[in-house]
Scaffold this motif. Structure first.
Motif, PDB file in Angstrom:
ATOM      1  N   ARG A  94      -3.802  -0.057  -2.237  1.00 51.81           N
ATOM      2  CA  ARG A  94      -4.570   1.149  -1.922  1.00 51.81           C
ATOM      3  C   ARG A  94      -3.635   2.305  -1.573  1.00 51.81           C
ATOM      4  O   ARG A  94      -2.498   2.107  -1.150  1.00 51.81           O
TER       5      ARG A  94
ATOM      6  N   LEU B  49      -0.793  -0.483   8.622  1.00 49.31           N
ATOM      7  CA  LEU B  49      -0.547  -1.053   7.296  1.00 49.31           C
ATOM      8  C   LEU B  49       0.651  -1.997   7.293  1.00 49.31           C
ATOM      9  O   LEU B  49       0.753  -2.876   6.438  1.00 49.31           O
TER      10      LEU B  49
ATOM     11  N   ASN C  81       0.841  -1.188   0.000  1.00 55.06           N
ATOM     12  CA  ASN C  81       0.000   0.000   0.000  1.00 55.06           C
ATOM     13  C   ASN C  81       0.881   1.243   0.000  1.00 55.06           C
ATOM     14  O   ASN C  81       2.095   1.158   0.173  1.00 55.06           O
TER      15      ASN C  81
ATOM     16  N   THR D 178      -4.729  -4.156   0.226  1.00 55.43           N
ATOM     17  CA  THR D 178      -3.544  -4.053  -0.623  1.00 55.43           C
ATOM     18  C   THR D 178      -3.868  -3.291  -1.894  1.00 55.43           C
ATOM     19  O   THR D 178      -5.029  -3.235  -2.333  1.00 55.43           O
TER      20      THR D 178
END
Length: 301
Positions: free
Chosen positions: A249, A238, A197, A247
């Motif tokens: 993002r 995260l 991410n 994931t």
């Protein structure tokens, strides 16, 4: 120290100051063992006589945590490889990589020298790619050996990469590239148990102190909205096993606000099933633009 990262080994690049330091301390507070990377250079990338990575590692150990300093250049193959090697040699594993290192060489495009373009792209974009590559190679090997990973990568983009920023063509291009890299890595590495991410943080650091000069004073309620420590809780989550299923993002983080960013996606469209003339294409494009959402303004425009 125990918390949501208890037992995890976390690498944070550019962790000697600012956001990276805040991330490293926050991970340690949640039980992680931290590899603190920082080349120890000035804001423009020139050598710094101090060793901020060592100081942050010492700060973590003084608080009862575990940390080791790494001073290699992660924008080189050897430096990135040694970063991963340090985690494995010191703690026997690697669970999370936080790519954060970067610096600025701001110029308007007509004044931007090729060296300034190359330097910023090298540290931000190549400095994300190489640690990611070496960490991913390790996790792929673990998967092939039958050892499942619960691995995490957190990349650092910027509002400049999402919307553009006047005077920061090199930085904006690098940060936009990091978003693209994040999307590809999330898709490619999922088979190895790796979630990838990105964040687009807004905080007061050496890189942004001029931008946020008018927010230097802490308000009377005691909440400093521009403190880098405000971004770290999202990064820690995260980087933990708690974010399972998240994931590919991008999140914007500033003060007490977290926003899920929604990137390029199809908007209004028209298909005539045949080739347009230039005049027809222009007329159709204007009609579609009238139906589309207005893009976010470029910073500084």
């Amino acid at each position: 120290m125990t918390g949501i990262c208890d037992g995890r080994v976390v690498v944070v690049t550019g962790a000697g100051r600012g956001l990276g330091r805040a991330h490293a301390l926050a991970f340690a507070a949640e039980g992680a063992r931290v590899v603190v990377n920082d080349l120890g250079v000035g804001l423009d990338g020139t050598p710094d006589p101090d060793s901020p990575a060592f100081l942050v590692a010492e700060e973590i150990r003084a608080a009862g945590g575990e940390a080791v300093a790494h001073g290699g250049d992660i924008a080189t193959p050897d430096g990135a490889a040694s970063l991963v090697h340090t985690a494995l040699e010191t703690y026997g594993r690697l669970d999370t990589l936080v790519n954060n290192a970067g610096f600025l060489r701001d110029r308007m495009l007509v004044n931007l020298e090729e060296d300034d373009w190359d330097a910023v792209l090298r540290v931000h974009l190549k400095g994300h790619f190489l640690p990611l590559k070496h960490a991913a190679a390790h996790w792929r090997a673990e998967t092939k050996a039958g050892r499942a990973s619960v691995a995490r990568i957190v990349n650092t983009s910027s509002g400049a990469g999402l919307s553009g920023s006047v005077g920061q063509g090199n930085y904006s291009a690098a940060k936009a590239g990091i978003v693209g890299l994040t999307l590809v890595a999330a898709a490619e590495l999922a088979r190895y148990g790796v979630q990838v991410n990105a964040i687009a943080p807004a905080a007061r650091t050496r890189m942004t102190e001029q931008t946020f000069a008018d927010t230097m004073a802490v308000p009377s309620d005691g909440f400093d909205a521009m403190a880098p420590e405000n971004v770290s809780p999202l990064v820690v989550w995260l980087g933990s096993a708690e974010c399972a299923g998240v994931t590919g993002r991008v999140f914007e983080a500033e003060g007490g606000r977290i926003t899920v960013m929604e990137g390029w996606r199809p908007g209004p469209t028209a298909d005539r099933g045949a080739r347009w003339t230039p005049a027809e294409a222009g007329e159709t494009a204007r009609k579609l633009l009238g139906e589309a959402e207005t893009p976010a303004p470029v910073y500084g425009a």
